[in-house]
Write a protein that holds these residues in place. Sequence first.
Motif, mmCIF file in Angstrom:
data_model
loop_
_atom_site.group_PDB
_atom_site.id
_atom_site.type_symbol
_atom_site.label_atom_id
_atom_site.label_comp_id
_atom_site.label_asym_id
_atom_site.label_seq_id
_atom_site.Cartn_x
_atom_site.Cartn_y
_atom_site.Cartn_z
ATOM 1 N N PHE A 1 0.934 -1.248 0.074
ATOM 2 C CA PHE A 1 0.000 0.003 -0.033
ATOM 3 C C PHE A 1 0.905 1.275 0.095
ATOM 4 N N THR A 2 0.385 2.087 -0.660
ATOM 5 C CA THR A 2 1.274 3.379 -0.725
ATOM 6 C C THR A 2 0.403 4.787 -0.271
ATOM 7 N N CYS A 3 1.255 5.791 -0.112
ATOM 8 C CA CYS A 3 0.748 7.030 0.045
ATOM 9 C C CYS A 3 -0.058 7.808 -1.191
ATOM 10 N N ARG A 8 4.721 6.840 -2.330
ATOM 11 C CA ARG A 8 5.752 5.838 -1.600
ATOM 12 C C ARG A 8 5.136 4.623 -0.875
ATOM 13 N N CYS A 9 5.922 3.512 -1.071
ATOM 14 C CA CYS A 9 5.245 2.408 -0.377
ATOM 15 C C CYS A 9 5.468 2.672 1.055
ATOM 16 N N LEU A 10 4.429 2.229 1.934
ATOM 17 C CA LEU A 10 4.363 2.483 3.221
ATOM 18 C C LEU A 10 4.457 1.323 4.166
ATOM 19 N N ASP A 11 5.120 0.215 3.646
ATOM 20 C CA ASP A 11 5.286 -0.835 4.475
ATOM 21 C C ASP A 11 6.498 -0.634 5.302
ATOM 22 N N GLY A 12 5.940 -0.815 6.694
ATOM 23 C CA GLY A 12 7.000 -0.569 7.853
ATOM 24 C C GLY A 12 7.395 0.796 8.232
ATOM 25 N N CYS A 25 1.749 9.201 3.920
ATOM 26 C CA CYS A 25 2.578 9.145 4.658
ATOM 27 C C CYS A 25 2.540 10.538 5.622
#
Length: 114
Positions: A1-3, A8-12, A25
Motif C-alpha cells: 500500500f502507498t501514500c 511511496r510504499c508505506l510498508d513498515g 505518509c
Amino acid sequence: FTCVVCHRCLDGIPFTVDATSQIHCIEDFHMKFAPRCSVCARPIMPEAGQEETVRIVALDRSFHVNCYKCEDCGFVLSSDGEGSGCYPLDGHILCKSCSGRRIQQLSATVTTDC
C-alpha cells in the motif's frame, strides 16, 4: 500500500488515514492538512525528528514560533518574561512598546466636539 500523494510504499513506515480513509505518509498528511502560518503561509509542522507541532494562535490566526513577531518592529514575541508578549491592537500583532506608541498616536489624533 502507498501514500495517495507521493505514492511511496508505506510498508513498515508510519502513516495516517484522513477523514475520507485515504492513506498518507506522515509528511504529506501534514503538508495537506496542517494549519498554515498567517505570516509565511507555510504549513505548521513538527520540526525534523519531532512528533509534536508547536504553533502559536493569536487573534484567531496561526503562527510558527519564529514568525510570531511584532508587525511594526519585528521583535519576536513570546510568553517568556514580562513585556515580551503580544499586545494586540485593532487586529494587529504588536509588542508592548509598539502597541503603546500606536495608542498614543491614536489618542493624539482624537478630537472632541464641543
